[in-house]
Write a protein that holds these residues in place. Structure first.
Motif, PDB file in Angstrom:
ATOM      1  N   LEU A  41      32.975  11.674 -16.288  1.00 18.28           N
ATOM      2  CA  LEU A  41      33.032  11.819 -14.778  1.00 18.28           C
ATOM      3  C   LEU A  41      34.592  11.570 -14.410  1.00 18.28           C
ATOM      4  CD1 LEU A  41      31.795  12.364 -12.156  1.00 18.28           C
ATOM      5  CD2 LEU A  41      31.548  10.040 -12.089  1.00 18.28           C
ATOM      6  N   GLU A  44      36.461  14.706 -15.338  1.00 23.00           N
ATOM      7  CA  GLU A  44      36.333  15.880 -14.335  1.00 23.00           C
ATOM      8  C   GLU A  44      37.057  15.452 -13.209  1.00 23.00           C
ATOM      9  OE1 GLU A  44      35.184  18.698 -14.873  1.00 23.00           O
ATOM     10  OE2 GLU A  44      33.897  17.976 -17.157  1.00 23.00           O
ATOM     11  N   VAL A  78      32.501  18.140 -10.917  1.00 24.15           N
ATOM     12  CA  VAL A  78      32.264  16.428 -10.874  1.00 24.15           C
ATOM     13  C   VAL A  78      30.844  16.140 -10.327  1.00 24.15           C
ATOM     14  CG1 VAL A  78      32.945  14.672  -9.031  1.00 24.15           C
ATOM     15  CG2 VAL A  78      34.740  16.026 -10.029  1.00 24.15           C
ATOM     16  N   THR A  81      28.472  16.486 -13.190  1.00 23.41           N
ATOM     17  CA  THR A  81      28.869  15.413 -14.140  1.00 23.41           C
ATOM     18  C   THR A  81      28.125  14.185 -13.630  1.00 23.41           C
ATOM     19  OG1 THR A  81      30.707  16.573 -15.043  1.00 23.41           O
ATOM     20  CG2 THR A  81      30.596  14.502 -15.651  1.00 23.41           C
ATOM     21  N   ALA A  82      28.515  13.908 -12.451  1.00 25.70           N
ATOM     22  CA  ALA A  82      27.819  12.855 -11.882  1.00 25.70           C
ATOM     23  C   ALA A  82      26.274  12.696 -11.908  1.00 25.70           C
ATOM     24  CB  ALA A  82      28.234  12.425 -10.317  1.00 25.70           C
ATOM     25  N   ALA A  85      25.193  12.279 -15.545  1.00 26.43           N
ATOM     26  CA  ALA A  85      25.487  10.618 -16.052  1.00 26.43           C
ATOM     27  C   ALA A  85      24.213   9.883 -15.297  1.00 26.43           C
ATOM     28  CB  ALA A  85      26.919  10.030 -15.376  1.00 26.43           C
TER      29      ALA A  85
END
Length: 122
Positions: A41, A44, A78, A81-82, A85
């Motif tokens: 993260l 990114e 972003v 990716t968040a 995660a």
């Protein structure tokens, strides 16, 4: 020339599909793998900053190197990716995110509108 928007894929079904794909292709497993997904993260977010700097030409040595479309794409990375995660931390990512979004919305919309504070002139 068509002016219709393509259908939006189901967000969480797509995150689940990407998560399954990543689980089968990850070089590092276990706790370290999850931590690396979280650290991804930061990478990114750095790419968003790079794109903004490039779109505004703030690096005089490089000039304008990106577009605002590039910034939008990096912001999407972003978000993806968040969510990946979060999904790596818990299979209940959808419920965790929905609950958190509800709490943030409730506390944000409950606040009275703030009057704009004048900035001191320099």
């Amino acid at each position: 020339m068509s002016d219709h928007t393509p259908p939006v894929p189901d967000l969480w079904a797509t995150i689940d599909t990407l998560s399954e794909w990543l689980d089968t292709h990850r070089p590092v497993e276990g706790r370290e793998g999850v931590l690396l997904r979280i650290l991804k993260l930061s990478e990114e977010v750095g790419e968003v900053a790079e794109a903004v700097i490039g779109a505004t030409g703030q690096n005089p040595r490089k000039g304008v190197t990106h577009t605002w479309d590039d910034v939008q794409a990096e912001l999407c990375d972003v978000v993806i990716t968040a969510l990946m995660a979060l999904r790596s931390l818990t299979p209940e990512a959808r419920e965790v995110f929905a609950g958190h979004l509800e709490r943030v919305t409730r506390r944000s919309t409950a606040l009275p509108a703030q009057a704009e504070v004048p900035r001191p002139s320099l």
